[in-house]
Design an enzyme around this catalytic site. Structure first.
Site, PDB file in Angstrom:
ATOM      1  CE  LYS A 179      -4.360  -1.481   0.382  1.00 21.02           C
ATOM      2  NZ  LYS A 179      -5.463  -1.009  -0.494  1.00 21.02           N
ATOM      3  CB  SER A 218      -9.596   0.229  10.206  1.00 20.64           C
ATOM      4  OG  SER A 218     -10.180  -0.750   9.368  1.00 20.64           O
ATOM      5  CD  GLU A 225     -12.726 -11.626  -5.886  1.00 24.08           C
ATOM      6  OE1 GLU A 225     -13.072 -10.475  -5.645  1.00 24.08           O
ATOM      7  OE2 GLU A 225     -13.441 -12.430  -6.535  1.00 24.08           O
ATOM      8  N   GLY A 246     -15.779 -13.657  -0.538  1.00 22.17           N
ATOM      9  CA  GLY A 246     -15.825 -12.320  -1.147  1.00 22.17           C
ATOM     10  C   GLY A 246     -15.473 -12.396  -2.620  1.00 22.17           C
ATOM     11  CG  ASP A 296     -16.034  -8.312  -4.690  1.00 18.98           C
ATOM     12  OD1 ASP A 296     -15.509  -9.045  -3.822  1.00 18.98           O
ATOM     13  OD2 ASP A 296     -15.486  -7.269  -5.104  1.00 18.98           O
ATOM     14  CB  SER A 308      -0.296  -8.203  -1.080  1.00 20.98           C
ATOM     15  OG  SER A 308      -1.276  -8.868  -0.318  1.00 20.98           O
TER      16      SER A 308
END
Lengths: 325, 325
Positions: free
Chosen positions: A57, A82, A208, A212, A214, A308
């Site tokens: 990130k 968060s 995924e 989840g 999606d 990651s």
């Protein structure tokens, strides 16, 4: 169909890489004989758990903040998170000489709040049962004139995240496939842009959690699909729908999505711990889990995996992986 | 005083390095801004937890086995160990095309036994309440004509262990001090030979668990002193007296010994996990623990630490570090 300009290009990622040089770590690419034997392929692990703030990130956050005008940098930035994005924006702001306000739920873990404040950011809390975090963050940003740095829905964020895959491919050359954890889709959008730009034949496989799926459903239906808020240990991937910008990239460039169970993620975290001697958080382990659990068909001879992130504290790791089966 | 030829010289370590090239990993040297800030110095961590078999022991074992005659290699090797040396000798034997017999207690952890057998070694067990492991191993070796590879009391073993410090100093240059975990003293003997050979002014600081301060006492008294078998979580350092050969080196070259408590070791393991994202076993963390706990006086501006191993399974890690205080 009209030709549209993609929100992120290989040149954008190369530009991000130049900005990140000497600021982000060039993380190691690890190999393991044991892993290769288990998978029956040459596996190259790009270890973003060793990145600053413990996750990829930082790349996107720094790239986005670095693009702001001097005026904007004088006023400051804001973010809602968060998770790892909070610390990433806090550190990026400090490195670039500006200030950050991070909007977090009142009941966020004390350690996450302390880490964010440790990077010099101001934390503003909200009641996550009564308030919408995006609205709170937009309110704070508007009131104080701050630039909101989104976790994935931004070209500069996607371009920054792509620099991990760029480093991996620069170091190891062409790969048959690259496995990337998918949450909001920013890491995948950046990675796929680089990988298909460099090697059009590479298979881009998103991963995924089962709960989840999606992005998998969205790719199948050719439009963004929402799922109920997923219950999974992979908190960085517990999103209920793909981003609009990220999906516009990923629908063009992602070949398939593999799903993994929480138990498969736990096994991968344990494997990383015991065989690779490294700490990987649940979301960070999902792509490795897909490979170890045989969730990827036709594994090519050379495959890349993005590990990651590594932000899991010792207590949580113990409760997830230490119980013995 | 007569001038005696030391059992291991800088040239021996350089020779070992040539033999280990392409076989042992050149392990990474890690830095951490957080660690530097806590210690108030530039800290360079030589990460032997990423070595093959998860510990520095592979270096010495491989060097020793590689020096055997073709005749001896045709007969095979033996070792006694329930720890990292067992796997190190097993793997070294396999790499050099010979066979290994490892003598282990009947009640050794199943995982250690499985790992040793996984490298192709034969495991011979003994009753550790009724039999002496050295006698058992010497018996097996004599009967079958095997070369016994000791865990530290051998010039080639000490020389091999020294290659970790050699790589560290080649990579980062002169250091004010080097902290090395001390068990039998082989890692220290090799490290000190290299370090003082390259940089005579470097301070060599050994680290022992409080409960097993045999080398500290021995250095103070100028002769090998025995202590009761130590109770400590640092199982790789639970020895009751220094080796004869290793002590003959260390009494000349070691400047001081720092002691650490089990709780300080646990804190260092937790720090490595949460901040460095890496897995370190108790013995492997002791030198880092000494630095973090302020057990080293006058820390110089640049200091090296050998992180000597990472073989702790997820269950044991959880029971040591996951409970919260």
């Amino acid at each position: 169909m009209p030709t549209t300009v993609p929100p992120v290009t290989l040149d954008d990622v190369l530009d991000a890489a130049a900005r990140l040089k000497g600021v982000a770590h060039r993380t190691p690419v690890l190999r393991s004989r044991t892993l290769d034997a288990l998978v029956g392929a040459e596996v190259h692990l790009k270890c973003e758990n060793f990145q600053r703030v413990g996750a990829f990130k930082f790349r996107g956050a720094y790239n986005a903040v670095s693009r702001l005008s001097p005026d904007q940098l004088a006023r400051g930035v804001a973010a809602y998170s968060s998770g790892n994005h909070a610390q990433a924006v806090a550190l990026a702001a400090r490195e670039l000489g500006t200030t950050a306000v991070i909007v977090m739920p009142e009941d966020a873990p004390r350690s996450k709040r302390a880490a964010t404040e440790g990077y010099g950011a101001e934390v503003v809390t909200y009641d996550r049962y009564a308030e919408d975090r995006v609205a709170v963050a937009e309110g704070v940003a508007a009131e104080r004139g701050l630039a909101l740095i989104p976790p994935y829905e931004h070209p500069h964020v996607m371009a920054g995240q792509g620099t991990a895959a760029l480093e991996l491919l620069d170091e190891v050359g062409e790969l048959g496939a690259l496995l990337v954890p998918v949450g909001g889709g920013g890491l995948m959008a950046g990675s796929a842009t680089v990988a298909k730009g460099r090697f059009p034949g590479i298979r881009m496989i998103g991963v995924e959690p089962e709960a989840g799926d999606d992005t998998k459903r969205s790719l199948e239906e050719g439009r963004r699909v929402s799922v109920p808020v997923p219950k999974t240990i992979a908190d960085g991937q517990a999103l209920h729908e793909p981003g609009e910008l990220t999906f516009s990239v990923n629908r063009r460039l992602v070949d398939s999505i593999a799903l993994v169970s929480d138990e498969e993620i736990r096994e991968a975290m344990r494997f990383a711990f015991e065989r690779l001697k490294m700490v990987v958080e649940p979301s960070g382990a999902s792509a490795l889990a897909a490979l170890l659990a045989g969730r990827v068909g036709d594994v090519p001879a050379r495959v890349g995996v993005i590990v990651s992130g590594g932000n899991v504290d010792a207590e949580r790791f113990a409760s997830l992986c230490g119980g013995g089966e």
